[in-house]
Scaffold this active site. Structure first.
Site, PDB file in Angstrom:
ATOM      1  CG  ASN A 417      -2.003   1.048   1.141  1.00 55.36           C
ATOM      2  OD1 ASN A 417      -1.866   2.000   0.394  1.00 55.36           O
ATOM      3  ND2 ASN A 417      -3.055   0.890   1.903  1.00 55.36           N
ATOM      4  CG  ASP A 418       1.543   3.146   3.650  1.00 52.91           C
ATOM      5  OD1 ASP A 418       0.499   3.682   3.234  1.00 52.91           O
ATOM      6  OD2 ASP A 418       1.688   2.725   4.801  1.00 52.91           O
ATOM      7  CB  VAL A 419       6.009   0.515  -0.790  1.00 51.92           C
ATOM      8  CG1 VAL A 419       6.543   0.357   0.615  1.00 51.92           C
ATOM      9  CG2 VAL A 419       5.210  -0.693  -1.211  1.00 51.92           C
ATOM     10  CB  VAL A 420       2.383   1.227  -4.762  1.00 51.11           C
ATOM     11  CG1 VAL A 420       3.324   0.055  -4.965  1.00 51.11           C
ATOM     12  CG2 VAL A 420       1.173   0.798  -3.958  1.00 51.11           C
ATOM     13  CG  ASN A 421      -0.168   6.766  -1.264  1.00 52.49           C
ATOM     14  OD1 ASN A 421      -0.542   7.460  -2.208  1.00 52.49           O
ATOM     15  ND2 ASN A 421      -0.707   6.818  -0.066  1.00 52.49           N
TER      16      ASN A 421
END
Lengths: 493, 105
Positions: A417-421
């Site tokens: 999630n966060d690493v592709v935001n």
């Protein structure tokens, strides 16, 4: 038996060489397995040699402690799941720090005991000129080797301080990652309290090192040091734990090197210092990958300032079903799978690899793209994929894969999630602003496997899910991957 | 014991060695490497054994015993866990799966 000390020193030397060569071999996936085995032989050699040191007492106790410690750790280490690897590393590291602190404690207490023999309490001046001290000095001669020089005393105290902080800190890190301590422990004025604790510990440490040592002071010193490690780690959130574990790993290395100096053991100095330096570098690399400074991790609190003005995102999440998603990838030329820790939690890595193998059989070029901080420790995701059987040459780093995304037909995001935001690039108000991300949005199509519409680990809305080229495949990671596999199989019928 | 400046040189050279070894490690090996370096500082076991060997009073012996226990846990646990992780790292090439030639890179 004059050759025995030389032989023991030679064993320590060989052990140090094996440690360095072993670590060197661990720097390439092909030789890594051999590397740990070499280092293991070095350890075995050093431990065996130590039994033959002259002036060793309590051999029975030593053997008992070694046997208990080794079998307990061996038993747990064999059984622990790969997902739990970070907390196990934290636990074993804390044990090392505790051992270093224990060495410092034994040496300091022994030093105080010898000091008391040199200067019995009733007789302040033990100079040879005073007749009453002769008798005592003659009664209890203290060999010079049993006292400590100022440098040895200073390093011994420093090593004990660092080791004790690493011990209690690592145990807290372990408890947090294990899920035993869910909440962060924050109160106003915490930083001042921590600073005070550290200052008090250092002050007593200085007293100890400047020959004011006494048993109550030593006890107070260790209590304060342990308390500081505890208090320092409690407010740090779970997402920052990898950096903290790595830092404590370096700490333990330093503590071991310092205590090695006190004991006059070169193997400990070299191994400890190598780990201290390597661990420091590793900590920096990790902090950089998370776009956090080490100071920020230790003294800042994640998301405390931001979050209030989180950007609202226009648009809607567009769902897709497994059949369509499978078709999309089956007829694609290049597919990149972006796994996150969510995939490992759902135990979906085996299904995902099965799916990837089916795609590869159809002639699709498949790669796995891994963010440096995917998983709960840098490189953790690689271990989890390796466990599922994914060959390491199919796994690409962020820097290698990011320029390739425009040529990728489908990017399958599963459990990340966060690493592709993209907000990490576009929204300065976002708590993750500035963190390097995988540019998944540049792929022609993005399929996101996600349990529901909620936010991620850090509680941040993800703009990627609302992008025009993104489709959401709702469901548990394991179930979704299983559906994809089945859909792909029916395509061939 | 060890001369002060000689020790300083050992400290310095060992630090550079550690830094240089790690500088070239690919990200995929970071977790096993952290675990591997964790194992290497398990050499603290040797120090704890020496400390327990020096211990004379029951108090010192108790602390020394705990130290050896913890040190042994560090060394054995670090080894097992690292070895388990590294055992799993495999390349697709030598295995020779029929389809493994298709990947780029």
């Amino acid at each position: 038996m004059s050759w025995l000390p030389t032989l023991i020193k030679a064993c320590y030397f060989l052990a140090a060489v094996l440690f360095i060569l072993g670590l060197k071999r661990m720097s390439s996936p092909r030789t890594a397995r051999g590397g740990i085995v070499w280092a293991g032989y070095g350890m075995l050699l050093a431990v065996l040699a130590t039994f033959f040191l002259p002036d060793m007492h309590n051999r029975g106790l030593i053997i008992a402690a070694v046997l208990i410690g080794v079998s307990a750790a061996w038993w747990t280490g064999r059984r622990v799941a790969m997902t739990a690897m970070p907390q196990m590393v934290a636990l074993y590291n804390g044990m090392g720090g505790g051992a270093a602190a224990a060495i410092g404690a034994v040496e300091l207490i022994g030093y105080v005991r010898n000091l008391a023999l040199l200067h019995p309490p009733g007789i302040p001046d033990t100079s040879p000129l005073r007749p009453e001290s002769w008798a005592i000095n003659a009664l209890q001669p203290v060999p010079a080797a049993l006292t400590l020089s100022p440098v040895e005393l200073t390093l011994g105290v420093l090593g004990a301080l660092i080791g004790a902080v690493s011990f209690s800190g690592s145990l807290i890190a372990f408890a947090k990652l294990q899920g035993w301590l869910d909440k962060r422990f924050v109160f106003p004025g915490q930083r001042a309290v921590n600073l005070l604790l550290l200052a008090a510990a250092v002050l007593i440490g200085i007293l100890l090192a400047t020959s004011h040592a006494s048993l109550p002071l030593i006890v107070a010193f260790f209590v304060l040091a342990l308390l500081f490690g505890l208090m320092m780690t409690l407010p740090i959130g779970g997402a920052d734990m990898p950096v903290v574990i790595s830092l404590y790993n370096a700490f333990t290395g330093l503590a071991v090197a310092f205590e090695g100096f006190v004991l006059g053991n070169e193997a400990m100095i070299i191994a400890g210092m190598v780990v201290g330096a390597a661990g420091t570098l590793l900590t920096q690399l990790m902090a950089k990958a998370m776009n956090r400074s080490i100071g920020n991790v230790l003294f800042g609190s994640f998301g405390a300032a931001a979050g209030a003005e989180a950007q609202s995102i226009d648009g809607a999440q567009k769902p897709i079903d497994a059949a369509d998603a499978a078709v999309m990838m089956a007829y694609a030329e290049r597919v990149v799978i972006v796994p996150g820790y969510g995939m490992a939690v759902a135990q979906a890595q085996h299904k995902v690899w099965e799916f990837a193998k089916l795609l590869i059989e159809r002639g699709v070029k498949v790669k796995f793209a891994i963010h440096p901080v995917a998983g709960r420790m840098p490189g953790h995701m690689n271990v989890l994929l390796a466990e599922a059987g994914v060959p390491y040459d199919l796994i690409a780093d962020m820097d290698d894969i990011n320029p390739e995304f425009p040529n990728v037909d489908v990017a399958l995001v599963i459990g990340a999630n966060d690493v592709v935001n993209p907000l990490a690039k576009t929204d300065p108000a976002s708590p993750i602003y500035g963190m390097p991300i995988l540019d998944v949005g540049n792929a022609k199509h993005v399929i996101v496997v996600k349990r529901g519409k909620g936010t991620g680990f850090a509680g941040i809305e993800n703009a990627l899910f609302y992008a025009d080229n993104a489709r959401m495949l709702y469901g548990d990671g394991q179930a979704a991957a299983g559906q994809l596999v089945n859909e792909l199989k029916t395509l061939d019928d | 014991m060890i001369d002060g400046f000689l020790a300083l040189y050992i400290f310095m050279l060992a630090a550079f060695t550690g830094y240089e070894i790690i500088a070239r490690v690919p990200v995929i090996l970071h977790t096993p490497l952290m675990s591997g370096s964790n194992f290497v500082h398990g050499i603290v076991l040797v120090g704890a054994m020496i400390a327990l060997g020096h211990a004379q009073t029951p108090f010192e012996m108790t602390i020394g015993f705990v130290g050896v226990l913890l040190g042994a846990g560090n060394a054995a646990g670090g080894y097992v866990v690292t070895e388990r992780m590294l055992e799993m790292f495999k390349s697709s090439k030598p295995v020779g799966k029929p389809n493994s030639g298709k990947e780029s890179r």
